[in-house]
Enzyme design. Structure first.
Site, mmCIF file in Angstrom:
data_model
loop_
_atom_site.group_PDB
_atom_site.id
_atom_site.type_symbol
_atom_site.label_atom_id
_atom_site.label_comp_id
_atom_site.label_asym_id
_atom_site.label_seq_id
_atom_site.Cartn_x
_atom_site.Cartn_y
_atom_site.Cartn_z
ATOM 1 N N VAL A 64 14.171 -1.898 -4.063
ATOM 2 C CA VAL A 64 14.003 -1.619 -2.630
ATOM 3 C C VAL A 64 14.437 -2.791 -1.737
ATOM 4 C CG1 VAL A 64 12.214 0.151 -2.826
ATOM 5 C CG2 VAL A 64 11.549 -2.269 -2.667
ATOM 6 N N ASN A 90 6.057 2.916 -1.272
ATOM 7 C CA ASN A 90 4.943 2.644 -2.189
ATOM 8 C C ASN A 90 5.208 1.430 -3.091
ATOM 9 O OD1 ASN A 90 2.576 3.484 -4.104
ATOM 10 N ND2 ASN A 90 4.391 3.436 -5.426
ATOM 11 N N SER A 142 -2.904 -1.804 1.813
ATOM 12 C CA SER A 142 -4.046 -2.100 0.933
ATOM 13 C C SER A 142 -5.208 -2.583 1.803
ATOM 14 C CB SER A 142 -3.676 -3.212 -0.054
ATOM 15 O OG SER A 142 -4.836 -3.700 -0.707
ATOM 16 N N TYR A 155 -0.014 -11.488 -0.961
ATOM 17 C CA TYR A 155 -0.195 -10.029 -0.981
ATOM 18 C C TYR A 155 -0.874 -9.557 0.309
ATOM 19 C CZ TYR A 155 -1.611 -5.454 -2.886
ATOM 20 O OH TYR A 155 -1.801 -4.093 -3.103
ATOM 21 N N ALA A 156 -1.927 -10.273 0.726
ATOM 22 C CA ALA A 156 -2.661 -9.897 1.946
ATOM 23 C C ALA A 156 -1.741 -9.954 3.163
ATOM 24 C CB ALA A 156 -3.862 -10.825 2.149
ATOM 25 N N SER A 158 1.507 -9.678 3.167
ATOM 26 C CA SER A 158 2.520 -8.608 3.092
ATOM 27 C C SER A 158 1.924 -7.260 3.505
ATOM 28 C CB SER A 158 3.115 -8.519 1.681
ATOM 29 O OG SER A 158 2.201 -7.924 0.778
ATOM 30 N N LYS A 159 0.679 -7.017 3.129
ATOM 31 C CA LYS A 159 0.056 -5.724 3.447
ATOM 32 C C LYS A 159 -0.430 -5.680 4.898
ATOM 33 C CE LYS A 159 0.675 -3.768 -0.594
ATOM 34 N NZ LYS A 159 1.619 -2.640 -0.748
HETATM 35 P P1 NAP Z 1 2.274 -0.234 -10.284
HETATM 36 O O1 NAP Z 1 1.543 0.589 -11.278
HETATM 37 O O2 NAP Z 1 2.603 -1.660 -10.623
HETATM 38 O O3 NAP Z 1 3.625 0.540 -9.925
HETATM 39 C C1 NAP Z 1 4.528 -0.002 -9.010
HETATM 40 C C2 NAP Z 1 5.904 0.541 -9.321
HETATM 41 O O4 NAP Z 1 6.813 -0.059 -8.370
HETATM 42 C C3 NAP Z 1 6.393 0.151 -10.720
HETATM 43 O O5 NAP Z 1 7.045 1.234 -11.345
HETATM 44 C C4 NAP Z 1 7.381 -0.982 -10.423
HETATM 45 O O6 NAP Z 1 8.425 -1.119 -11.350
HETATM 46 C C5 NAP Z 1 7.951 -0.543 -9.087
HETATM 47 N N1 NAP Z 1 8.585 -1.639 -8.369
HETATM 48 C C6 NAP Z 1 8.214 -2.936 -8.340
HETATM 49 N N2 NAP Z 1 9.088 -3.645 -7.618
HETATM 50 C C7 NAP Z 1 10.025 -2.783 -7.180
HETATM 51 C C8 NAP Z 1 11.205 -2.926 -6.409
HETATM 52 N N3 NAP Z 1 11.592 -4.118 -5.942
HETATM 53 N N4 NAP Z 1 11.962 -1.828 -6.151
HETATM 54 C C9 NAP Z 1 11.592 -0.617 -6.627
HETATM 55 N N5 NAP Z 1 10.490 -0.418 -7.381
HETATM 56 C C10 NAP Z 1 9.726 -1.499 -7.654
HETATM 57 O O7 NAP Z 1 1.499 -0.305 -8.885
HETATM 58 P P2 NAP Z 1 0.326 0.636 -8.308
HETATM 59 O O8 NAP Z 1 -0.975 0.052 -8.725
HETATM 60 O O9 NAP Z 1 0.621 2.050 -8.604
HETATM 61 O O10 NAP Z 1 0.485 0.349 -6.738
HETATM 62 C C11 NAP Z 1 1.341 1.128 -5.909
HETATM 63 C C12 NAP Z 1 1.176 0.661 -4.471
HETATM 64 O O11 NAP Z 1 -0.181 0.798 -4.079
HETATM 65 C C13 NAP Z 1 1.545 -0.796 -4.244
HETATM 66 O O12 NAP Z 1 2.181 -0.945 -2.997
HETATM 67 C C14 NAP Z 1 0.212 -1.496 -4.255
HETATM 68 O O13 NAP Z 1 0.227 -2.691 -3.527
HETATM 69 C C15 NAP Z 1 -0.657 -0.436 -3.586
HETATM 70 N N6 NAP Z 1 -2.085 -0.556 -3.902
HETATM 71 C C16 NAP Z 1 -2.551 -0.402 -5.156
HETATM 72 C C17 NAP Z 1 -3.917 -0.485 -5.410
HETATM 73 C C18 NAP Z 1 -4.490 -0.285 -6.805
HETATM 74 O O14 NAP Z 1 -5.719 -0.307 -6.956
HETATM 75 N N7 NAP Z 1 -3.668 -0.075 -7.825
HETATM 76 C C19 NAP Z 1 -4.796 -0.741 -4.360
HETATM 77 C C20 NAP Z 1 -4.294 -0.899 -3.075
HETATM 78 C C21 NAP Z 1 -2.930 -0.792 -2.854
HETATM 79 P P3 NAP Z 1 8.223 -2.052 -12.677
HETATM 80 O O15 NAP Z 1 7.163 -1.382 -13.488
HETATM 81 O O16 NAP Z 1 9.555 -2.035 -13.336
HETATM 82 O O17 NAP Z 1 7.808 -3.392 -12.179
#
Ligand code: NAP
Length: 247
Positions: A64, A90, A142, A155-156, A158-159
């Site tokens: 992205v 996302n 987040s 992270y904080a 960025s969000k």
């Molecule tokens: P995740 O399981 O790590 O999945 C993120 C996906 O994004 C992975 O497939 C990753 O690819 C891909 N990605 C990373 N860098 C990228 C890039 N530069 N271009 C395109 N794709 C990229 O994360 P998640 O926990 O589902 O979180 C999704 C979103 O929700 C994030 O923005 C996170 O900050 C937010 N969030 C999550 C939580 C939580 O509890 N999990 C809470 C609040 C907010 P790779 O696997 O190859 O790295």
């Protein structure tokens, strides 16, 4: 009639985790989903899972933060489908560490993927949405962007930036009937949190008024609402999907 019938939806970082959950829920609601993620194999597998279940899905391997590649892919999507209705920013990463010791590279990487990636995808998609005078953009922020967290300054920031970006984009695009909103998830059950012990999860849950972690489906349901006609009069907002964590 499903809530997203006929909609063309791009979801970044959707090969796994919350992004894949959103893609699956969108597909169930009738949308044609387009998965964007880093690894071609992971994209292919996610698309196959959905198409094997007779849903409408396709995908592209892309970073992205790669302005030129994102521009090319979005153009290709518009040419193929004739419109882009929904973008979900996302894709997001963490590189945690205490501020005093945080490496500049870890600051830059998190800001680039989480914030600049959101800017690039939004800028590329808005021209197509403006042509149609219709669109919904949803940025996954987040609760950390609202309340901060020790060890997560990058992270904080960025969000928090994503939330401010959402408000500005909403003001710029409102006259073209493009709505821009953010979701601030709290503690969500993902592959990462599944590895935590029951005791650790119970401790997290104690801080949450609803007394449990959220599910990926909870976030995906909010994404359906923010893209559907049910939220036609909502823009520039950040909806917390956090069980009441921050009130
Ligand atoms: P995740 O399981 O790590 O999945 C993120 C996906 O994004 C992975 O497939 C990753 O690819 C891909 N990605 C990373 N860098 C990228 C890039 N530069 N271009 C395109 N794709 C990229 O994360 P998640 O926990 O589902 O979180 C999704 C979103 O929700 C994030 O923005 C996170 O900050 C937010 N969030 C999550 C939580 C939580 O509890 N999990 C809470 C609040 C907010 P790779 O696997 O190859 O790295």
């Amino acid at each position: 009639m499903k809530r997203l019938d006929g909609k063309i939806a791009i979801i970044t970082g959707a090969a796994r985790g919350i992004g894949f959950g959103i893609a699956k829920t969108y597909a169930e609601e009738g949308a044609q989903v387009i998965i964007i993620d880093l690894s071609q194999d992971a994209v292919d597998e996610a698309v196959k899972t959905l198409t094997d279940a007779s849903y409408l899905a396709t995908g592209f391997a892309a970073d992205v933060t790669d302005n030129a590649v994102i521009e090319k892919i979005f153009k290709q999507i518009f040419n193929e489908f004739g419109k882009i209705d929904i973008l979900i920013n996302n894709a997001g990463i963490t590189r945690d560490g205490l501020l005093m010791k945080m490496k500049e590279a870890d600051w830059d990487l998190v800001m680039n993927v989480n914030l600049k990636g959101t800017f690039i995808c939004t800028q590329k998609v808005c021209r197509y949405m403006m042509k149609k005078r219709s669109g919904a953009i949803i940025n996954i922020a987040s609760v950390i962007g609202l309340m901060g967290n020790a060890g997560q300054a990058n992270y904080a920031a960025s969000k928090g930036g994503t939330i401010a970006f959402t408000k500005s984009a909403a003001k710029e695009f409102a006259s073209r009937n493009i709505r821009v909103n953010a979701i601030a998830p709290g503690f969500i059950e993902t592959e990462m949190t599944a590895r935590l012990s029951e005791e650790v999860i119970a401790n997290y849950a104690k801080a949450i008024p609803l007394n449990k972690m959220g599910s990926i489906r909870d976030v995906a349901n909010c994404c359906v609402f923010l893209a559907s006609e049910d939220s036609n009069y909502i823009t520039g907002q950040t909806i917390q999907v956090d069980g009441g964590l921050i009130m």
